[in-house]
Design a protein around this motif. Structure first.
Motif, PDB file in Angstrom:
ATOM      1  N   ALA A 175       0.832  -1.208   0.000  1.00  0.00           N
ATOM      2  CA  ALA A 175       0.000   0.000   0.000  1.00  0.00           C
ATOM      3  C   ALA A 175       0.862   1.252   0.000  1.00  0.00           C
ATOM      4  N   PHE A 176       1.905   1.249   0.795  1.00  0.00           N
ATOM      5  CA  PHE A 176       2.829   2.378   0.874  1.00  0.00           C
ATOM      6  C   PHE A 176       3.469   2.641  -0.488  1.00  0.00           C
ATOM      7  N   GLY A 177       4.042   1.611  -1.071  1.00  0.00           N
ATOM      8  CA  GLY A 177       4.771   1.793  -2.319  1.00  0.00           C
ATOM      9  C   GLY A 177       3.897   2.150  -3.497  1.00  0.00           C
ATOM     10  N   SER A 178       2.726   1.512  -3.611  1.00  0.00           N
ATOM     11  CA  SER A 178       1.883   1.744  -4.778  1.00  0.00           C
ATOM     12  C   SER A 178       1.149   3.077  -4.719  1.00  0.00           C
ATOM     13  N   LEU A 179       0.973   3.649  -3.528  1.00  0.00           N
ATOM     14  CA  LEU A 179       0.242   4.903  -3.391  1.00  0.00           C
ATOM     15  C   LEU A 179       1.155   6.099  -3.127  1.00  0.00           C
ATOM     16  N   LEU A 180       2.454   5.878  -3.048  1.00  0.00           N
ATOM     17  CA  LEU A 180       3.384   6.946  -2.680  1.00  0.00           C
ATOM     18  C   LEU A 180       3.379   8.087  -3.691  1.00  0.00           C
TER      19      LEU A 180
ATOM     20  N   TYR B 227      16.851   2.913  -9.437  1.00  0.00           N
ATOM     21  CA  TYR B 227      15.594   2.365  -8.943  1.00  0.00           C
ATOM     22  C   TYR B 227      15.642   0.836  -8.917  1.00  0.00           C
ATOM     23  N   LEU B 228      16.221   0.254  -9.954  1.00  0.00           N
ATOM     24  CA  LEU B 228      16.320  -1.200 -10.030  1.00  0.00           C
ATOM     25  C   LEU B 228      17.212  -1.741  -8.913  1.00  0.00           C
TER      26      LEU B 228
ATOM     27  N   VAL C  98      15.261  -7.120  -1.566  1.00  0.00           N
ATOM     28  CA  VAL C  98      14.885  -8.535  -1.513  1.00  0.00           C
ATOM     29  C   VAL C  98      15.780  -9.252  -0.502  1.00  0.00           C
ATOM     30  N   GLY C  99      17.081  -8.984  -0.585  1.00  0.00           N
ATOM     31  CA  GLY C  99      18.006  -9.590   0.365  1.00  0.00           C
ATOM     32  C   GLY C  99      17.798  -9.094   1.783  1.00  0.00           C
TER      33      GLY C  99
ATOM     34  N   GLY D 253       9.682  -3.536  -4.177  1.00  0.00           N
ATOM     35  CA  GLY D 253      10.659  -4.626  -4.172  1.00  0.00           C
ATOM     36  C   GLY D 253      10.536  -5.474  -2.924  1.00  0.00           C
ATOM     37  N   GLY D 254      10.331  -4.811  -1.777  1.00  0.00           N
ATOM     38  CA  GLY D 254      10.146  -5.545  -0.538  1.00  0.00           C
ATOM     39  C   GLY D 254       8.876  -6.374  -0.542  1.00  0.00           C
ATOM     40  N   SER D 255       7.797  -5.827  -1.119  1.00  0.00           N
ATOM     41  CA  SER D 255       6.518  -6.545  -1.167  1.00  0.00           C
ATOM     42  C   SER D 255       6.621  -7.814  -1.999  1.00  0.00           C
ATOM     43  N   ILE D 256       7.099  -7.669  -3.234  1.00  0.00           N
ATOM     44  CA  ILE D 256       7.188  -8.816  -4.132  1.00  0.00           C
ATOM     45  C   ILE D 256       8.218  -9.826  -3.619  1.00  0.00           C
ATOM     46  N   GLY D 257       9.357  -9.316  -3.152  1.00  0.00           N
ATOM     47  CA  GLY D 257      10.389 -10.210  -2.652  1.00  0.00           C
ATOM     48  C   GLY D 257       9.948 -10.995  -1.437  1.00  0.00           C
TER      49      GLY D 257
END
Length: 496
Positions: A64-69, A276-277, A284-285, A412-416
Motif C-alpha cells: 500500500a505504501f509503495g503503490s500509493l506513494l 531504482y532497479l 529482496v536480500g 521490491g520488498g513486497s514482491i520479494g
C-alpha cells in the motif's frame, strides 16, 4: 514581481522545533517496518495466522505504501503539504490503534494496509515540509543530515523497541506505540510553515493509480498463493498474467495522459532506472534476512524478542559504516556502478553464508558474519542509488523522481517477501512430509531451517543478477569538480 519567502530561516526561529516534529513522523514510518518484524512470530501465534499468510502482515504495509506513494505526493501538491502531513499523521495513528486491537488476521491485515496508505500521504509531505522550512544551504544540509540519520537509525530503534514491547508488554504495543508518537507530532501544526498549493485545478491520474495498484496486488497475491497451489496452477499463472497485463497497461497509460502519475521520462534514463532497479532488488536480500532470521532466532534458537532485536544491531551498524563511512566519501570520486555493483555482490555473499545454517549453528559463526556483509553491502548500494535517483531530472520532476526510488524500495520488498516466503514455506512443507514418520521437535525446527535455506539461495542469486545488470546499465561516469572552484564540492558529471 517576486516576493520574499514566507518562512525565511532567519525569520522563523521555530524551524528547528518543526524539524523535531517532522523527524518524529519519519521515525514512526521507518520504525513501523522493523518493529512489526520482531512482533510477527508472537502475533502469528496469538491470531492463528498460517505460515503462508504471515508475510501479508509485512506486505500489506509495503504494498500500500509503495503503490500509493506517487499519488500521495500529488495530493500533497494540490491540497497543501501541511494539511496532508496532519491527515497522514492522524490516519496512521488511527490505523495503528486498529491493528493493535485486532482480534483476527483480517482486521490486522486491513489495519496494516491502512497504515501503508496513510504513510504514502505522510512521507512525501514530510520531506516537502523539510525542504520548505530550510532554505539556507548550510542549515539545509544539517537538517537533511539529521533527517537522514533518523531514516537510517529508525530501523535499529524499531528492532530494539519491538523486542522490548513484545517481551515485557505484548506484541500489540508494537502498533499502539505509534499513537503517542503521532499525538506529539501533531503539535507541529503551530510551527510548520504556511500551506502552499500547486496552481491550477487538481488533476489526478486515477486510471494510472488503479492499474498500478491492481497489477501489483495481482503479482504479489500470485506469488503468495504459489505456496498452497503450486507455481504451475491456473490460479497462480492467471494472477501473474493479469498482473503483468495491468502493469503493461499502466506503462501505456502513463505515455498518453497529460499528467501521468509516473512520467516515463523519469525512469527512461539509464542511471536513474538503474538506481531504482538497484534499490528494488537489493531490498529482496534485506527483507529476506529480517523476516527469516527473526523466525530462525526466535523459533529455532529460542531467543527472546528483545534478544532478537539486539542481535540485528550489528547489521544496522554495518549499513551505517557502508553508507556513511565509505560510500559518502567515495561517491564524489568514482562512478556509481563501481559502488553499487560491488555492494550487491558483497550482500549476495552475506546472504549465501546463511544457506548452510542448521539447528545447531551459533550466532557468532552462522549469523553475525552474514549480517555484517549484507549490512555493509546495502550501505554501498543505497547511498549512491539514493544520490543518483534524481540524476539529470528537471526541477518539475525532482519530486516524482525522489518518490520513485522510495516506491521501488517498498514494491521490491513486497514482491520479494511474498515470493521468498512462498519458497521457504513450500520447502518446509516438503521436508515435513518426507519426515512425517519420525517427527520430533528437532525435526520440525530442521524443516523451518530447510525452508529458510532455499529462500536464501534464491535471494543470493537475485542479488548477483542485479549486480550484473547494474554493472552493465549504469553508465554514468565519475563526478567532476566545478571548473576553477578549488575545494568545491564535486558534482555529478552531468551537472559539472
Amino acid at each position: 514581481m517576486s516576493q520574499p519567502s514566507k518562512t525565511p530561516p532567519e525569520a522563523n526561529p521555530r524551524r528547528w522545533l518543526a524539524l523535531v516534529f517532522i523527524g518524529l513522523a519519519q521515525l514512526m514510518i521507518v520504525l513501523d517496518i522493523t518493529v512489526v518484524n520482531i512482533a510477527l512470530p508472537s502475533a502469528q501465534k496469538d491470531l492463528g495466522i498460517s505460515d503462508g499468510d504471515r508475510q501479508w502482515i509485512i506486505t500489506a504495509y509495503t504494498l500500500a505504501f509503495g503503490s500509493l506513494l506517487l499519488l500521495g505526493g500529488r495530493i500533497a501538491d494540490y491540497t497543501g503539504r501541511k494539511r496532508t502531513f496532519l491527515i497522514g499523521l492522524l490516519g496512521f495513528a488511527g490505523a495503528s490503534a486498529l491493528g493493535g486491537a485486532a482480534s483476527g488476521f483480517e482486521t490486522l491485515l486491513s489495519a496494516r494496509a491502512l497504515q501503508g496508505a496513510f504513510a504514502a500521504l505522510l512521507a512525501p509531505s514530510a520531506l516537502s515540509l523539510l525542504a520548505v522550512n530550510f532554505t539556507e544551504p548550510r542549515e539545509r544540509a544539517k537538517a537533511f543530515g539529521i533527517f537522514g540519520a533518523i531514516a537510517a537509525g529508525g530501523g535499529a530503534i524499531g528492532l530494539v523497541v519491538g523486542g522490548l514491547l513484545t517481551e515485557y508488554l505484548d506484541w500489540r504495543w508494537c502498533l499502539y506505540v505509534n499513537v503517542p508518537i503521532a499525538v506529539v507530532a501533531a503539535f507541529s501544526w503551530s510551527v510548520l510553515p504556511t500551506d502552499t498549493r500547486a496552481e491550477g485545478r487538481a488533476r489526478f491520474d486515477i486510471p494510472g493509480v488503479l492499474l498500478a495498484v491492481c497489477g501489483l496486488v495481482a503479482v504479489v497475491y500470485g506469488c503468495s498463493e504459489a505456496e498452497s497451489e503450486g507455481w504451475d496452477s491456473r490460479l497462480v499463472t492467471g494472477l501473474l498474467i493479469v498482473g503483468a497485463v495491468l502493469l503493461l497497461a499502466f506503462v501505456l497509460v502513463e505515455r498518453s495522459v497529460a499528467r501521468p502519475l509516473l512520467p516515463p521520462r523519469v525512469v527512461a534514463d539509464r542511471t536513474r532506472g538503474s538506481a531504482y532497479l538497484a534499490v528494488g532488488l537489493s531490498v529482496v536480500g534485506m527483507f529476506a534476512m529480517f523476516l527469516f532470521l527473526t523466525y530462525y532466532m526466535q523459533l529455532v534458537k529460542g531467543y527472546s524478542a528483545l534478544l532478537t532485536g539486539v542481535a540485528f544491531l550489528p547489521m544496522t551498524g554495518a549499513v551505517l559504516v557502508g553508507a556513511g563511512g565509505v560510500a559518502s566519501r567515495l561517491i564524489p570520486k568514482m562512478p556509481p556502478r563501481l559502488l553499487v555493483a560491488p555492494g550487491l555482490l558483497i550482500a549476495a555473499t552475506g546472504v549465501a553464508l546463511l544457506v548452510p545454517l542448521d539447528v545447531d549453528s551459533s550466532y557468532a559463526a552462522g549469523v553475525l558474519p552474514a549480517e555484517l556483509l549484507v549490512g555493509f553491502g546495502m550501505g554501498l548500494v543505497m547511498a549512491p542509488s539514493m544520490n543518483y535517483a534524481t540524476h539529470g531530472v528537471g526541477e518539475g520532476d525532482a519530486g516524482v523522481a525522489s518518490a520513485t526510488v522510495n516506491t521501488a524500495q517498498q514494491i521490491g520488498g513486497s514482491i520479494g517477501t511474498a515470493m521468498l516466503n512462498t519458497i521457504a514455506t513450500s520447502a518446509t512443507s516438503d521436508y515435513m512430509a518426507s519426515h512425517a514418520a519420525r517427527m520430533t521437535l528437532r525435526t520440525a525446527k530442521a524443516g523451518l531451517v530447510e525452508g529458510f535455506s532455499h529462500a536464501f539461495v534464491v535471494s543470493s542469486a537475485i542479488l548477483v543478477g542485479a549486480a550484473v545488470v547494474i554493472g552493465l546499465l549504469m553508465n554514468t561516469p565519475r563526478p567532476v569538480r566545478e571548473p576553477g572552484a578549488e575545494g568545491a564540492t564535486p558534482l555529478p558529471a552531468h551537472l559539472g
